[in-house]
Design a protein around this motif. Structure first.
Motif, PDB file in Angstrom:
ATOM      1  N   UNK A   1      -2.090   6.228  20.014  1.00 20.37           N
ATOM      2  CA  UNK A   1      -1.825   7.637  20.328  1.00 20.37           C
ATOM      3  C   UNK A   1      -2.032   8.577  19.141  1.00 20.37           C
ATOM      4  N   UNK A   2      -2.512   8.038  18.015  1.00 25.19           N
ATOM      5  CA  UNK A   2      -2.811   8.893  16.882  1.00 25.19           C
ATOM      6  C   UNK A   2      -1.656   9.185  15.941  1.00 25.19           C
ATOM      7  N   UNK A   3      -0.506   8.554  16.139  1.00 18.94           N
ATOM      8  CA  UNK A   3       0.618   8.758  15.240  1.00 18.94           C
ATOM      9  C   UNK A   3       0.373   8.015  13.932  1.00 18.94           C
ATOM     10  N   UNK A   4       0.946   8.515  12.841  1.00 17.33           N
ATOM     11  CA  UNK A   4       0.752   7.872  11.544  1.00 17.33           C
ATOM     12  C   UNK A   4       1.531   6.576  11.441  1.00 17.33           C
ATOM     13  N   UNK A   5       0.860   5.564  10.907  1.00 16.31           N
ATOM     14  CA  UNK A   5       1.493   4.269  10.660  1.00 16.31           C
ATOM     15  C   UNK A   5       2.200   4.315   9.317  1.00 16.31           C
TER      16      UNK A   5
ATOM     17  N   UNK B   1       0.801  -1.213   0.000  1.00 18.62           N
ATOM     18  CA  UNK B   1       0.000   0.000   0.000  1.00 18.62           C
ATOM     19  C   UNK B   1       0.828   1.255   0.000  1.00 18.62           C
ATOM     20  N   UNK B   2       0.109   2.377   0.124  1.00 18.95           N
ATOM     21  CA  UNK B   2       0.742   3.686   0.107  1.00 18.95           C
ATOM     22  C   UNK B   2      -0.094   4.671   0.913  1.00 18.95           C
ATOM     23  N   UNK B   3       0.571   5.658   1.482  1.00 24.73           N
ATOM     24  CA  UNK B   3      -0.116   6.776   2.120  1.00 24.73           C
ATOM     25  C   UNK B   3      -0.478   7.757   1.011  1.00 24.73           C
ATOM     26  N   UNK B   4      -1.748   8.174   0.980  1.00 24.51           N
ATOM     27  CA  UNK B   4      -2.264   9.015  -0.087  1.00 24.51           C
ATOM     28  C   UNK B   4      -2.886  10.266   0.527  1.00 24.51           C
ATOM     29  N   UNK B   5      -2.486  11.429   0.026  1.00 22.35           N
ATOM     30  CA  UNK B   5      -3.057  12.686   0.500  1.00 22.35           C
ATOM     31  C   UNK B   5      -4.441  12.879  -0.102  1.00 22.35           C
ATOM     32  N   UNK B   6      -5.349  13.433   0.699  1.00 17.13           N
ATOM     33  CA  UNK B   6      -6.708  13.713   0.235  1.00 17.13           C
ATOM     34  C   UNK B   6      -6.958  15.207   0.298  1.00 17.13           C
TER      35      UNK B   6
ATOM     36  N   UNK C   1      -6.218  15.784   4.524  1.00 19.02           N
ATOM     37  CA  UNK C   1      -6.302  14.429   5.047  1.00 19.02           C
ATOM     38  C   UNK C   1      -5.246  13.524   4.436  1.00 19.02           C
ATOM     39  N   UNK C   2      -5.149  12.343   4.989  1.00 12.98           N
ATOM     40  CA  UNK C   2      -4.240  11.335   4.457  1.00 12.98           C
ATOM     41  C   UNK C   2      -4.828   9.966   4.779  1.00 12.98           C
ATOM     42  N   UNK C   3      -4.775   9.060   3.814  1.00 18.92           N
ATOM     43  CA  UNK C   3      -5.290   7.708   3.986  1.00 18.92           C
ATOM     44  C   UNK C   3      -4.205   6.700   3.644  1.00 18.92           C
ATOM     45  N   UNK C   4      -4.322   5.531   4.225  1.00 23.33           N
ATOM     46  CA  UNK C   4      -3.481   4.399   3.862  1.00 23.33           C
ATOM     47  C   UNK C   4      -4.338   3.514   2.962  1.00 23.33           C
TER      48      UNK C   4
ATOM     49  N   UNK D   1      -9.025  -3.790  -2.760  1.00 20.16           N
ATOM     50  CA  UNK D   1      -8.457  -2.511  -2.341  1.00 20.16           C
ATOM     51  C   UNK D   1      -9.209  -2.035  -1.114  1.00 20.16           C
ATOM     52  N   UNK D   2      -8.462  -1.669  -0.091  1.00 16.56           N
ATOM     53  CA  UNK D   2      -9.039  -1.143   1.146  1.00 16.56           C
ATOM     54  C   UNK D   2      -8.316   0.145   1.521  1.00 16.56           C
ATOM     55  N   UNK D   3      -9.032   0.993   2.252  1.00 16.17           N
ATOM     56  CA  UNK D   3      -8.418   2.223   2.766  1.00 16.17           C
ATOM     57  C   UNK D   3      -8.614   2.265   4.276  1.00 16.17           C
TER      58      UNK D   3
END
Length: 141
Positions: free
Chosen positions: A89-93, A58-63, A67-70, A79-81
């Motif tokens: 703690x809310x940190x990005x994976x 996968x990839x991190x994608x800016x919206x 926003x940002x989605x994986x 395909x899943x998001x």
């Protein structure tokens, strides 16, 4: 004291240190840092192209709207998001590697296809965001 430069403000010193660390979030770069989630993207918004994703992984994608989605593609082509904020703690994976999504901050691990928690400290899996594939486009539902 003539000829001496004025003392540096705390903000100037902090921004200098953050720049050395590769971060400019608090320095007035004009853009707030990206956060997990759909931002202001609405249903039907194109999030990515299928060809931009690895065959598995996968990839991190800016919206839209900061926003940002994986977005991940599974072995069977599904395909899943996911909201990439770790439930701990809310940190990005990070995007999946070897079938595992890692939270580099505290070490939580998640299944690379389902987002389910494999190892804590997170107690819950990643929040799935509904998407569909429309030809080559991955769109928000």
């Amino acid at each position: 004291m003539s000829g001496m430069p004025p003392p540096l403000s705390r903000r100037t010193v902090l921004c200098g240190l953050l720049a050395l660390a590769g971060t400019t979030a608090a320095c007035g770069s004009g853009k707030p840092p990206r956060t997990g989630g759909t931002g202001t993207a609405r249903p039907g918004a194109e999030l990515a192209r299928l060809s931009a994703l690895p065959a598995t992984g996968g990839a991190l994608v800016e919206t839209e709207g900061n926003g940002i989605l994986l977005i991940v593609r599974t072995k069977d082509g599904t395909v899943r998001a996911f909201d990439p904020r770790c439930p701990h703690r809310g940190n990005l994976v990070s995007p999946p590697v070897g079938g595992v999504i890692d939270c580099p901050t505290h070490g939580s691990l998640f299944d690379g296809e389902t987002g389910e928690v494999r190892k804590g400290p997170a107690k819950a899996g990643l929040t799935q965001i509904p998407v569909k594939v429309d030809g080559e486009r991955i769109v928000l539902i």
